[in-house]
Design a protein around this motif. Structure first.
Motif, PDB file in Angstrom:
ATOM      1  N   ASP A   1       0.807  -1.226   0.000  1.00  0.00           N
ATOM      2  CA  ASP A   1       0.000   0.000   0.000  1.00  0.00           C
ATOM      3  C   ASP A   1       0.842   1.279   0.000  1.00  0.00           C
ATOM      4  N   ARG A   2       2.167   1.145  -0.037  1.00  0.00           N
ATOM      5  CA  ARG A   2       3.037   2.322   0.007  1.00  0.00           C
ATOM      6  C   ARG A   2       3.201   2.892  -1.401  1.00  0.00           C
ATOM      7  N   VAL A   3       2.169   3.612  -1.824  1.00  0.00           N
ATOM      8  CA  VAL A   3       2.107   4.087  -3.216  1.00  0.00           C
ATOM      9  C   VAL A   3       3.016   5.276  -3.485  1.00  0.00           C
ATOM     10  N   ASN A   4       3.610   5.879  -2.453  1.00  0.00           N
ATOM     11  CA  ASN A   4       4.540   6.989  -2.684  1.00  0.00           C
ATOM     12  C   ASN A   4       5.991   6.525  -2.655  1.00  0.00           C
ATOM     13  N   MET A   5       6.180   5.207  -2.743  1.00  0.00           N
ATOM     14  CA  MET A   5       7.524   4.624  -2.759  1.00  0.00           C
ATOM     15  C   MET A   5       7.678   3.718  -3.980  1.00  0.00           C
ATOM     16  N   ALA A   6       8.923   3.600  -4.468  1.00  0.00           N
ATOM     17  CA  ALA A   6       9.268   2.599  -5.482  1.00  0.00           C
ATOM     18  C   ALA A   6      10.428   1.790  -4.908  1.00  0.00           C
ATOM     19  N   PHE A   7      10.338   0.463  -5.039  1.00  0.00           N
ATOM     20  CA  PHE A   7      11.282  -0.409  -4.345  1.00  0.00           C
ATOM     21  C   PHE A   7      12.253  -1.087  -5.313  1.00  0.00           C
ATOM     22  N   ALA A   8      13.459  -1.288  -4.836  1.00  0.00           N
ATOM     23  CA  ALA A   8      14.515  -1.913  -5.637  1.00  0.00           C
ATOM     24  C   ALA A   8      14.056  -3.259  -6.177  1.00  0.00           C
ATOM     25  N   GLY A   9      14.387  -3.533  -7.459  1.00  0.00           N
ATOM     26  CA  GLY A   9      14.069  -4.807  -8.072  1.00  0.00           C
ATOM     27  C   GLY A   9      12.727  -4.865  -8.760  1.00  0.00           C
ATOM     28  N   THR A  10      11.830  -3.895  -8.488  1.00  0.00           N
ATOM     29  CA  THR A  10      10.519  -3.885  -9.134  1.00  0.00           C
ATOM     30  C   THR A  10      10.629  -3.272 -10.528  1.00  0.00           C
ATOM     31  N   ILE A  11       9.605  -3.457 -11.345  1.00  0.00           N
ATOM     32  CA  ILE A  11       9.653  -3.049 -12.751  1.00  0.00           C
ATOM     33  C   ILE A  11       8.597  -1.987 -13.043  1.00  0.00           C
ATOM     34  N   VAL A  12       9.011  -0.919 -13.738  1.00  0.00           N
ATOM     35  CA  VAL A  12       8.064   0.123 -14.177  1.00  0.00           C
ATOM     36  C   VAL A  12       7.338  -0.401 -15.410  1.00  0.00           C
ATOM     37  N   THR A  13       6.031  -0.564 -15.310  1.00  0.00           N
ATOM     38  CA  THR A  13       5.257  -1.087 -16.437  1.00  0.00           C
ATOM     39  C   THR A  13       4.623   0.013 -17.273  1.00  0.00           C
ATOM     40  N   ARG A  14       4.563   1.238 -16.679  1.00  0.00           N
ATOM     41  CA  ARG A  14       3.891   2.313 -17.414  1.00  0.00           C
ATOM     42  C   ARG A  14       4.229   3.648 -16.786  1.00  0.00           C
ATOM     43  N   GLY A  15       4.257   4.686 -17.626  1.00  0.00           N
ATOM     44  CA  GLY A  15       4.400   6.043 -17.130  1.00  0.00           C
ATOM     45  C   GLY A  15       5.832   6.432 -16.808  1.00  0.00           C
ATOM     46  N   ARG A  16       5.949   7.559 -16.107  1.00  0.00           N
ATOM     47  CA  ARG A  16       7.262   8.104 -15.747  1.00  0.00           C
ATOM     48  C   ARG A  16       7.220   8.563 -14.301  1.00  0.00           C
ATOM     49  N   GLY A  17       8.395   8.752 -13.745  1.00  0.00           N
ATOM     50  CA  GLY A  17       8.467   9.215 -12.372  1.00  0.00           C
ATOM     51  C   GLY A  17       9.863   9.667 -12.006  1.00  0.00           C
ATOM     52  N   LYS A  18       9.957  10.247 -10.821  1.00  0.00           N
ATOM     53  CA  LYS A  18      11.240  10.718 -10.308  1.00  0.00           C
ATOM     54  C   LYS A  18      11.230  10.474  -8.804  1.00  0.00           C
ATOM     55  N   GLY A  19      12.349  10.011  -8.268  1.00  0.00           N
ATOM     56  CA  GLY A  19      12.401   9.727  -6.842  1.00  0.00           C
ATOM     57  C   GLY A  19      13.782   9.920  -6.262  1.00  0.00           C
ATOM     58  N   VAL A  20      13.810  10.094  -4.944  1.00  0.00           N
ATOM     59  CA  VAL A  20      15.067  10.254  -4.218  1.00  0.00           C
ATOM     60  C   VAL A  20      15.457   8.903  -3.623  1.00  0.00           C
ATOM     61  N   VAL A  21      16.707   8.505  -3.822  1.00  0.00           N
ATOM     62  CA  VAL A  21      17.191   7.247  -3.245  1.00  0.00           C
ATOM     63  C   VAL A  21      17.234   7.373  -1.726  1.00  0.00           C
ATOM     64  N   VAL A  22      16.517   6.482  -1.042  1.00  0.00           N
ATOM     65  CA  VAL A  22      16.514   6.512   0.427  1.00  0.00           C
ATOM     66  C   VAL A  22      17.178   5.267   1.014  1.00  0.00           C
ATOM     67  N   ALA A  23      17.380   4.239   0.201  1.00  0.00           N
ATOM     68  CA  ALA A  23      18.039   3.032   0.703  1.00  0.00           C
ATOM     69  C   ALA A  23      18.649   2.275  -0.468  1.00  0.00           C
ATOM     70  N   THR A  24      19.819   1.694  -0.243  1.00  0.00           N
ATOM     71  CA  THR A  24      20.492   0.890  -1.262  1.00  0.00           C
ATOM     72  C   THR A  24      20.970  -0.414  -0.635  1.00  0.00           C
ATOM     73  N   GLY A  25      21.271  -1.385  -1.506  1.00  0.00           N
ATOM     74  CA  GLY A  25      21.866  -2.634  -1.038  1.00  0.00           C
ATOM     75  C   GLY A  25      21.035  -3.344   0.015  1.00  0.00           C
ATOM     76  N   ILE A  26      21.699  -3.700   1.104  1.00  0.00           N
ATOM     77  CA  ILE A  26      21.069  -4.494   2.144  1.00  0.00           C
ATOM     78  C   ILE A  26      20.001  -3.722   2.901  1.00  0.00           C
ATOM     79  N   GLU A  27      19.990  -2.366   2.765  1.00  0.00           N
ATOM     80  CA  GLU A  27      19.008  -1.542   3.474  1.00  0.00           C
ATOM     81  C   GLU A  27      17.679  -1.445   2.744  1.00  0.00           C
ATOM     82  N   THR A  28      17.632  -1.908   1.487  1.00  0.00           N
ATOM     83  CA  THR A  28      16.371  -1.880   0.741  1.00  0.00           C
ATOM     84  C   THR A  28      15.445  -2.983   1.241  1.00  0.00           C
ATOM     85  N   GLU A  29      14.159  -2.902   0.845  1.00  0.00           N
ATOM     86  CA  GLU A  29      13.221  -3.961   1.214  1.00  0.00           C
ATOM     87  C   GLU A  29      13.688  -5.305   0.655  1.00  0.00           C
ATOM     88  N   LEU A  30      14.228  -5.299  -0.576  1.00  0.00           N
ATOM     89  CA  LEU A  30      14.753  -6.517  -1.181  1.00  0.00           C
ATOM     90  C   LEU A  30      15.977  -7.003  -0.413  1.00  0.00           C
TER      91      LEU A  30
END
Length: 831
Positions: free
Chosen positions: A126-155
């Motif tokens: 339900d976290r629609v204001n976030m995009a998570f590492a490893g997921t795929i953009v199927t449509r549209g465009r967007g811009k985001g600030v990196v808040v976590a990388t590597g082991i700190e991501t949800e993945l």
């Protein structure tokens, strides 16, 4: 135990025995290593190693970098087809849809909204204001600030949990550990008693020790490790032919022992392809769209079968609108159907193809003039197309939005005033049955001003389209087979509870919401304690809106409840649960690398039915393990019975050390390998799973071993005692005793082929290797009797044909005894 026996044999200068035992251990290690290495190579061919790149903005400039180089604070640009390189807090979204099935298991893409404000404890899906590492953009465009990388991501957190998750011990390992301990104790006690009694009687201690070691080597089932490896290797090859790659050999039997399968929904039970299944025209009922997946095979049927001419006209109008208001592509390229774009749009194009409406044709005939792309805040998309001499608008979107744009609706008799209540009831009914509902409308635009949503008024409501991720064709039958085999199946998914229940109903897993447990309910029970959590798990058959960590908690709860658990999945969100289960089963085609690495088995065709086939092969494997153990232990126990009866009767030991070792060779040298190759008896999937706490020595096994060892050992002792009492020499008595034991133990091979079925009901041609090996072993002993130098070493010799007949008649008593036992057991199972 075998290493100790090898060392003792070596120091007693019985080098042949020592090297034979060491060879057994070496062969076992080589076969196991080779098999698992082969499985890893097969798995390697399934991996798709693709580097991920990201478009980032640094110091006002946009350029491409390796995803590994992203750092917190980077601005990342997203567009259709990209893999999200890190966890992003979105700051701009333009019709941005992201496929998050990797993490959540939900098949439908998630519409993202940078402006959304969420509760602090919002579920991952339900976290629609976030995009998570490893997921795929199927449509549209967007811009985001990196808040976590590597082991700190949800993945990354999922990957990290794998290092903390301890895999459950496989049932076969647990049972064999108990079995080995029991055999070691029994043999040790027996040998020490024999040594004590014989030494007290004045026998030479060195001779007694040699004799006792020989008896121990003979009684210890040293052929079991090789036989066990052969059983598992044969099962591995049989599974490979049924689309199952085995990464850990012991997992073969574990799958066969499982009594609970916790299955991921998306991609495992369903096809992970959004498909249009229903078309509802207001006031006219439902029309079924046949066919599944990304294939134009199928049609649209009405309640009475093929549509009438008027119905065909309405259907063409609906699918034409859905095709023109569409940003995806679906068509034939190089002899195969290909597609790209939003999954909803692709599903609409596939539906249109089923009734002969081709995207290229209608877009050429009705070219687009302007469009309003889909945006999550608008919940609709629209295009303006030239139709003849006028402009016409085509709209698709949420039913509640399109209803406000329409004042008329299509009917079988022509356009009529809009019936809002009827449309809302129809949409609610479809949603309650698990469908994702999309509305279609069209209308004429007369104004020449710039195309905008202000012109979307006075439209005609055409239809509601019901979409769903359909079941795999074989899934329902496979689940039914599991039920018949006593295996419980539960569905674990990140999908909405209503959608999950709709799929569960089709599968026959659940019928009401009482059998559905959601992620928030699990979280609440977790705070209360393990007992409350386990009570919730015990009755549930559908787990919906479940987060990755909760899948792990569900598996651990099932293990606490005494189940042998198999977990299936294809996403990174499934990996921790697969690692914790007794056996993890990953999907080879759609599965992520992290899922495959966490699993013991990989299904190459992503087919749930292949898992059921694996269960069957696993049960065959365990059954064959028990057959081998029965043969080895019952024959070894018969020799111990013979020795103890001789001790109690105060007569010389009936067999010399060299005779015991020879007996071990000609009765267990190849026959147990033949038993390891036994095919399925045919009723494996009609039997209940083995009880979780049951050992190798269950009641039936103990009864069979006791009966057969007493018959073989007792009758052989009576023959030995009779021969001594009638004036036969010691060598003659031992020669006949040896021959009778060879006959007994070779006939026991055929008793071992089934626990309850008659040996005469199983055709010898089902396993020619077993028959040839047993006859060959008997021939080897006969040859030894007639070979001077070998018969001299073994103290054996030829016997008359009449004596042969008498010994054979005595040996056949083991068949009679075991057939009688099986008959009683079949008629009175609880006896």
């Amino acid at each position: 135990m075998l290493l100790v026996a090898a060392v003792v044999s070596f120091f007693l200068e019985r080098h042949t025995d020592a090297f034979f035992i060491l060879a057994v251990l070496l062969i076992n290690a080589v076969i196991g290593t080779a098999q698992e290495y082969s499985a890893e190579r097969n798995l390697e061919s399934l991996r798709n190693l693709v580097r991920t790149y990201a478009r980032v903005v640094r110091e006002g400039e946009s350029f491409e970098v390796d995803a590994e180089e992203c750092v917190p604070g980077d601005i990342v640009l997203l567009e259709e087809g990209m893999k999200v390189p890190a966890d992003l807090r979105l700051i701009e979204t333009h019709a941005l849809n992201v496929d998050e099935s990797l993490l959540t298991g939900e098949s439908a893409p998630v519409s993202k909204d940078a402006s959304a404000v969420l509760k602090w404890n919002a579920a991952l899906g339900d976290r629609v204001n976030m995009a998570f590492a490893g997921t795929i953009v199927t449509r549209g465009r967007g811009k985001g600030v990196v808040v976590a990388t590597g082991i700190e991501t949800e993945l990354g957190r999922l990957a990290e949990t794998l290092t903390d998750v301890e895999s459950a011990k496989p049932p076969l390992t647990r049972r064999m550990e108990v079995f080995s301990g029991n055999i070691a104790k029994a043999v040790l006690i027996a040998v020490l008693l024999i040594i004590a009694i014989e030494v007290r009687r004045g026998m030479d201690p060195a001779q007694v020790f040699v004799q006792s070691v020989a008896l121990a080597v003979s009684a210890i089932p040293e052929g079991l490790p090789v036989a066990l490896t052969v059983v598992l290797a044969v099962a591995v090859n049989r599974m490979a032919r049924r689309n199952v790659i085995v990464r850990r050999m012991v997992a073969v039997e574990t799958l066969g022992s499982c009594d609970f399968i916790a299955s991921d929904k998306t991609g495992t039970l369903t096809m992970n392809v959004l498909t249009a299944r229903l078309v509802a025209i207001p006031g006219h009922g439902y029309m079924e769209v046949t066919g599944d997946g990304i294939s134009p095979e199928g049609e649209i049927r009405t309640a009475h079968g093929r549509p009438t001419e008027r119905e065909e006209h309405l259907i063409k109008r609906v699918v034409t609108a859905a095709t023109l208001c569409n940003e995806a592509f679906f068509g034939m390229r190089n002899g195969r159907w290909v597609h790209h774009g939003d999954t909803v749009d692709v599903a609409l194009l596939v539906m249109a193809h089923k009734v002969g409406v081709m995207q290229a044709d209608v877009t050429a005939k009705h070219p687009m003039v302007a469009q309003i792309p889909f945006a999550s805040e608008r919940k609709f998309a629209a295009t303006l197309n030239r139709v003849g001499e006028r402009h016409q608008v085509f709209v698709k979107g949420a039913p509640e939005i399109l209803i406000e744009m329409c004042d008329r609706m299509v009917t079988i008799d022509g356009d009529a005033p809009l019936e809002r209540d009827a449309i809302e009831r129809c949409a609610a009914d479809m949603a309650n049955n698990g469908y994702r509902v999309l509305a279609i409308a069209d209308g004429v635009v007369e104004s020449d001003e710039e195309f905008s949503d202000k012109q979307l008024r006075g439209l005609t409501f055409l239809a509601l389209i019901g979409m769903i991720d359909p079941l795999r064709p074989e899934a329902e039958h496979a689940v039914a087979r599991c039920r018949k085999a006593g295996i419980q199946v539960a569905m674990v998914t990140g999908d909405h509870p209503i959608t999950a229940l709709a799929i569960a109903r089709e599968l026959g897993l659940a019928q009401s919401m009482e059998e559905v447990v959601t992620g928030p309910e699990l979280k609440k029970a977790e705070h209360i304690g393990d007992e409350a959590f386990d009570d919730l798990i015990r009755q549930a058959r559908v787990f919906a809106r479940v987060e990755p960590r909760q899948k792990l908690d569900i598996v651990q709860s099932l293990i606490r409840l005494g189940h042998t658990v198999a977990v299936t999945g294809d996403g990174a969100n499934d990996a921790p649960a697969m690692r914790a289960a007794h056996v993890g089963v990953a999907m080879g085609m759609s599965g992520t690398d992290i899922a495959k690495e966490s699993a013991e088995l990989v299904i190459t065709d992503d087919n749930f039915a292949s898992i059921v086939a694996g269960v069957e092969e696993g049960r065959v494997a365990y059954s064959n393990v028990r057959k081998v153990i029965f043969l080895l232990v019952s024959t070894g126990a018969a020799e111990i019975v013979l020795f103890f009866l001789s001790l109690f009767a105060a007569v010389p030991l009936p067999l010399l050390a060299v005779q015991l070792l020879w007996l071990n060779l000609v009765t267990n040298g190849i026959q147990h390998i033949g038993l390891a190759l036994e095919p399925a008896e045919g009723d494996e999937m009609r039997r209940p799973p083995r009880p979780h706490g049951e050992g190798i020595f269950n009641r039936i096994m103990v009864e069979r071993i006791l009966l057969s060892s007493i018959v073989m050992g007792g009758i052989t002792f009576m023959l030995y005692r009779y021969l001594l009492s009638t004036g036969s020499s010691m060598d003659e008595a031992r020669n006949s005793t040896m021959l009778l034991m060879v006959l007994f133990e070779n006939l026991q091979v055929f008793n071992s082929r089934s626990e309850l079925r008659s040996a005469f009901s199983l055709s010898p041609m089902r396993n020619p290797i077993l028959v040839i090996g047993t006859l060959g072993a008997q021939l080897v002993h006969i040859t030894a009797m007639y070979t001077p130098w070998l018969s001299g070493v073994l103290n054996i010799g030829p016997v008359s044909l009449e004596h042969w007949a008498r010994l054979l008649a005595l040996a056949l008593t083991i068949l009679v005894a075991m057939e009688a036992y099986k008959m009683v057991r079949r008629r009175v199972p609880s006896a």
